[in-house]
Design a protein around this motif. Structure first.
Motif, PDB file in Angstrom:
ATOM      1  N   THR A  97      20.047   4.531   0.960  1.00 23.34           N
ATOM      2  CA  THR A  97      19.701   4.114   2.319  1.00 23.34           C
ATOM      3  C   THR A  97      18.971   5.248   3.020  1.00 23.34           C
ATOM      4  O   THR A  97      18.998   6.402   2.568  1.00 23.34           O
ATOM      5  N   PHE A  98      18.357   4.914   4.139  1.00 23.21           N
ATOM      6  CA  PHE A  98      17.673   5.958   4.919  1.00 23.21           C
ATOM      7  C   PHE A  98      18.679   6.985   5.434  1.00 23.21           C
ATOM      8  O   PHE A  98      18.369   8.180   5.525  1.00 23.21           O
ATOM      9  N   ASP A  99      19.846   6.518   5.768  1.00 25.96           N
ATOM     10  CA  ASP A  99      20.881   7.460   6.225  1.00 25.96           C
ATOM     11  C   ASP A  99      21.285   8.418   5.106  1.00 25.96           C
ATOM     12  O   ASP A  99      21.536   9.607   5.350  1.00 25.96           O
ATOM     13  N   ASP A 100      21.360   7.897   3.867  1.00 27.16           N
ATOM     14  CA  ASP A 100      21.676   8.770   2.727  1.00 27.16           C
ATOM     15  C   ASP A 100      20.619   9.862   2.594  1.00 27.16           C
ATOM     16  O   ASP A 100      20.949  11.048   2.412  1.00 27.16           O
ATOM     17  N   VAL A 101      19.358   9.443   2.679  1.00 28.64           N
ATOM     18  CA  VAL A 101      18.262  10.408   2.534  1.00 28.64           C
ATOM     19  C   VAL A 101      18.283  11.416   3.672  1.00 28.64           C
ATOM     20  O   VAL A 101      18.108  12.627   3.465  1.00 28.64           O
ATOM     21  N   ARG A 102      18.511  10.921   4.898  1.00 33.35           N
ATOM     22  CA  ARG A 102      18.523  11.818   6.060  1.00 33.35           C
ATOM     23  C   ARG A 102      19.651  12.841   5.928  1.00 33.35           C
ATOM     24  O   ARG A 102      19.472  14.027   6.255  1.00 33.35           O
ATOM     25  N   ARG A 103      20.778  12.409   5.444  1.00 28.73           N
ATOM     26  CA  ARG A 103      21.927  13.301   5.310  1.00 28.73           C
ATOM     27  C   ARG A 103      21.710  14.338   4.205  1.00 28.73           C
ATOM     28  O   ARG A 103      22.058  15.507   4.367  1.00 28.73           O
ATOM     29  N   GLU A 104      21.093  13.908   3.084  1.00 28.32           N
ATOM     30  CA  GLU A 104      20.950  14.805   1.936  1.00 28.32           C
ATOM     31  C   GLU A 104      19.695  15.680   2.003  1.00 28.32           C
ATOM     32  O   GLU A 104      19.718  16.825   1.544  1.00 28.32           O
ATOM     33  N   TYR A 105      18.600  15.121   2.601  1.00 26.59           N
ATOM     34  CA  TYR A 105      17.318  15.842   2.515  1.00 26.59           C
ATOM     35  C   TYR A 105      16.656  16.110   3.864  1.00 26.59           C
ATOM     36  O   TYR A 105      15.615  16.765   3.916  1.00 26.59           O
ATOM     37  N   GLY A 106      17.202  15.549   4.942  1.00 23.20           N
ATOM     38  CA  GLY A 106      16.667  15.849   6.258  1.00 23.20           C
ATOM     39  C   GLY A 106      15.846  14.716   6.865  1.00 23.20           C
ATOM     40  O   GLY A 106      15.467  13.749   6.194  1.00 23.20           O
ATOM     41  N   ASP A 107      15.570  14.849   8.163  1.00 21.00           N
ATOM     42  CA  ASP A 107      14.867  13.807   8.914  1.00 21.00           C
ATOM     43  C   ASP A 107      13.432  13.607   8.447  1.00 21.00           C
ATOM     44  O   ASP A 107      12.921  12.480   8.446  1.00 21.00           O
ATOM     45  N   SER A 108      12.749  14.675   8.072  1.00 28.27           N
ATOM     46  CA  SER A 108      11.333  14.570   7.723  1.00 28.27           C
ATOM     47  C   SER A 108      11.124  13.687   6.493  1.00 28.27           C
ATOM     48  O   SER A 108      10.237  12.829   6.459  1.00 28.27           O
ATOM     49  N   VAL A 109      11.945  13.879   5.467  1.00 30.15           N
ATOM     50  CA  VAL A 109      11.833  13.067   4.256  1.00 30.15           C
ATOM     51  C   VAL A 109      12.163  11.609   4.582  1.00 30.15           C
ATOM     52  O   VAL A 109      11.477  10.682   4.119  1.00 30.15           O
ATOM     53  N   ALA A 110      13.206  11.408   5.388  1.00 28.76           N
ATOM     54  CA  ALA A 110      13.585  10.038   5.764  1.00 28.76           C
ATOM     55  C   ALA A 110      12.470   9.359   6.560  1.00 28.76           C
ATOM     56  O   ALA A 110      12.222   8.158   6.400  1.00 28.76           O
TER      57      ALA A 110
END
Length: 735
Positions: A97-110
């Motif tokens: 999910t986008f939340d998974d990506v934001r949590r693991e890799y940051g807002d920019s990647v999401a």
């Protein structure tokens, strides 16, 4: 139908190679833990049997690594873009999910992944890919500029991989998109290498025979072409140096796609294309000497080689509308071959390569839209190493003043920001706009006041009972919709006016009441309406009952206005000037006759209609009664001459509270609204009633008589003065 697959040995090897290559190139931009998390995630995908090949049978993980390598090697993007590309498949398959990506890799990647996801949603609407609007919508959907760059790289990679696919229809669709959509975007960004590759590969897949025909011809002529270019430019270089000019010369073969376009446009074979290669002389010269030095080069070249005057293109004196400036000449070179030469300065060359955006940079002006300016900023950042790193934090704000929406058929429409459903309805057709009651936006019912947003799919809902209203002008944003609403309102008012007039006339006729325009105007004002159109609208829609109107009309016609004295105003038709009406009985207006005699019955003469304040005299009639005439009565001289013995003195006494009938003759220019202007002034006067009005018009002039009830001569003079101030009135006199 996509089918499950296992990694082949070759695919595993290539993926590992690209992984190691990317780790070296972007390693410095990675954060602690990035590499470990991505490697673990990729390993789970490879071993989890959750991958599916696409329609071309391509491996999505390998495609991701190949695309990531292009954005790093050709464009210069780093950590965030690479991570987004490698995680994109998992997000689309809902494995992340986008939340998974934001949590693991940051807002920019999401943010990049969210932009890529919105583009996929846009594609599912299946718009016309050739549309310039679609290109702009795609850009406006990208929340980060890197989304567009990734998409270009992804399409270049896909075009490289589908060379031998048996799925020719899918190959053709991808190639058409590359030509119409991605190549122009790459050109705007200054990614000329990728742009040319997209165009050439598109031609290769769409027009196979033409591509290989030109390629073979170019291969056959390459050595001789390079030798000829050297032979041609060497003497030119020598002469330009002798003239003291600073310059450099480019000689390059045109792309296969460009040559094919020339062949089609000129309708000639390969051998008939003059400019298989371009010779460009680029001068380094100050702005004030640009034209002079360009024409100096022209003179030198044409002294050496014979020019073709029909092929001269002077865009120095009058640049193209897009800002392009250059001097094109075609000369007959060695071996009797025609060669095209482009002469320009460094500034002109940059404008030619980068379009209007570069022109803005030199001129210091901003364009109407932010698109090219934004794209130019990207390219300028790409050209510096610092810019490439700063780009990871750069977000775009593109087309903030425009929105793009879809019709149910997939057509794309553009509106200013803030536009509503009603704007779209009127854009489609005036009748649809006037009947609009709302819309289904993305399958959700909304009112016509709902604002549009980019990507909305809008289906207009109409009703035959709907009619445009004045307040709609506050709902719409576009001038087009406002103009159509105003026109519809005028048409509606005209129809309502006719309907209301017919209804009023019919009701008056049924009740056997004569309709007087002046009394009707007075009635309309007394009912509280400022405009007749508003009055007719209330009659037409039933808000005002016609019977109520008639009651008020009769009340005013019969003289129920507040007035002093007992001389009440009546309609011109009902009014009969008899002896009893004109007697001064029990009022404060009295006449002193002859030797201060009071209380004598008298009548006001109809021939001159004297009023309080007039200079008057009495005339003893045969019957013994006295008639009062004005001293300036038309009959006065004859009465005095023949019946002087019957003339008696008379003068007014009292307060002048009664009302008297007088007639005014008015002459003026026949302007629209002149009657309303006349009656408006009279209606505003207290204790003044308009009894009748009779107007004739011819040859641009009107002549009319106004009969009014008035108190005294002083008020009459004031009224005449005011009537004379009306625009168009030429003469006002009492008769």
């Amino acid at each position: 139908m996509n089918e499950r697959f296992e990694f082949t040995t070759e695919e595993r090897a290539e993926t590992l190679r690209l992984y190691n290559e990317l780790k070296v190139r972007v390693g410095e931009s990675l954060l602690d833990g990035d590499e470990q998390k991505v490697r673990q995630h990729i390993a789970q995908l490879m071993d989890g049997s959750v991958l599916h090949r696409d329609v071309f049978g391509l491996n999505p993980i390998l495609l991701g690594f190949q695309t990531a390598f292009i954005v790093v090697d050709e464009i210069g993007l780093r950590r965030d873009a690479v991570l987004a590309i490698l995680l994109h498949y998992s997000v689309e398959q809902q494995l992340l999910t986008f939340d998974d990506v934001r949590r693991e890799y940051g807002d920019s990647v999401a943010l990049i992944l969210h932009g890529l996801h919105r583009i996929q949603e846009l594609y599912r609407k299946n718009p016309v890919i050739e549309s310039e609007n679609f290109r702009n919508l795609l850009l406006s959907f990208a929340e980060d500029m890197r989304v567009i760059l990734i998409m270009i790289a992804d399409r270049v990679n896909l075009m490289r991989q589908i060379r031998d696919t048996p799925h020719k229809d899918a190959q053709a669709e991808v190639s058409q998109e590359a030509a119409y959509l991605y190549a122009p975007l790459a050109h705007k960004l200054g990614l000329y290498k990728l742009k040319s590759e997209l165009e050439d590969l598109s031609l290769k897949y769409l027009e196979h025979d033409a591509y290989y025909h030109i390629k073979e011809k170019l291969s056959e002529t390459k050595q001789s072409r390079d030798r000829y270019i050297t032979q041609f430019i060497t003497p030119i270089e020598q002469r330009l140096r002798e003239a003291g000019l600073t310059f450099h010369i480019k000689g390059r073969t045109k792309s296969i796609h460009s040559i094919w376009q020339k062949m089609k446009k000129q309708k000639c074979p390969f051998e008939g294309v003059y400019d298989l290669f371009a010779i460009r002389i680029i001068l380094d010269t100050p702005p004030e000497k640009e034209k002079m030095h360009c024409w100096q080069v022209y003179s030198i070249v044409t002294d050496m080689y014979q020019p073709n005057p029909k092929r001269l293109r002077d865009w120095l004196s009058v640049p193209k509308s897009n800002g392009y400036e250059s001097l094109h000449i075609t000369v007959l070179g060695p071996e009797q071959k025609w060669v095209e030469i482009q002469i320009r300065t460094e500034r002109m060359d940059e404008v030619a390569e980068r379009g209007v955006a570069a022109h803005w940079r030199y001129k210091g002006v901003k364009g109407e839209s932010g698109l090219d300016e934004w794209l130019t900023g990207i390219r300028q950042m790409l050209e510096t190493s610092d810019g490439r790193e700063a780009m990871d934090q750069f977000k775009m704000d593109l087309y903030e003043d425009e929105v793009y929406v879809f019709t149910p058929r997939g057509d794309l429409l553009k509106f200013p920001k803030g536009a509503t459903v009603l704007d779209m309805a009127y854009h489609i057709h005036s009748k649809i706009g006037s009947a609009c009651v709302g819309a289904r936006v993305n399958n959700k019912v909304v009112t016509f006041r709902q604002q549009l947003h980019s990507g909305d799919q809008v289906e207009i809902m109409t009703s035959s009972q709907q009619k445009p209203k004045q307040e709609w002008l506050q709902v719409v944003k576009t001038s087009r919709a406002k103009a159509k609403i105003r026109l519809a309102l005028k048409e509606t008012q005209a129809k309502e006016g006719l309907f209301a007039k017919e209804m009023i006339e019919r009701k008056f006729k049924n009740r056997k009441i004569d309709l007087d325009e002046s009394v009707m105007m007075h009635t309309i004002r007394r009912l509280g309406f400022k405009t007749t159109s508003d009055f007719y609208k209330h009659i037409a829609d039933g808000t005002l009952d016609v019977n109520t109107l008639i009651d008020k009309y009769l009340e005013l016609q019969q003289g129920s206005l507040p007035a002093t004295g007992d001389n009440q105003a009546r309609s011109a038709e009902e009014f009969v000037l008899d002896d009893q009406q004109l007697k001064t009985q029990q009022n404060d207006d009295v006449l002193v006759i002859d030797r201060n005699l009071k209380g004598i019955d008298y009548q006001l003469a109809r021939c001159c209609n004297p009023i309080y304040g007039d200079s008057v005299f009495g005339f003893v009639t045969v019957s013994g009664g006295i008639k009062i005439h004005r001293t300036d009565c038309p009959n006065a001289p004859e009465l005095r001459r023949r019946f002087g013995y019957r003339v008696v003195k008379a003068r007014w006494s009292g307060k002048g509270a009664s009302q008297y009938s007088i007639t005014l003759r008015i002459i003026g220019q026949d302007d629209i609204g002149i009657v309303n202007n006349l009656t408006n002034i009279i209606s505003k006067e207290e204790r003044l009633v308009l009894r009748s009005i009779n107007i004739d018009s011819s040859d641009g002039l009107f002549r009319g008589n106004l009969e009014v009830m008035i108190n005294d001569q002083a008020r009459l003079e004031a009224l005449i003065k005011r009537l004379r101030t009306i625009k168009g009135v030429i003469q006002v006199e009492r008769i």
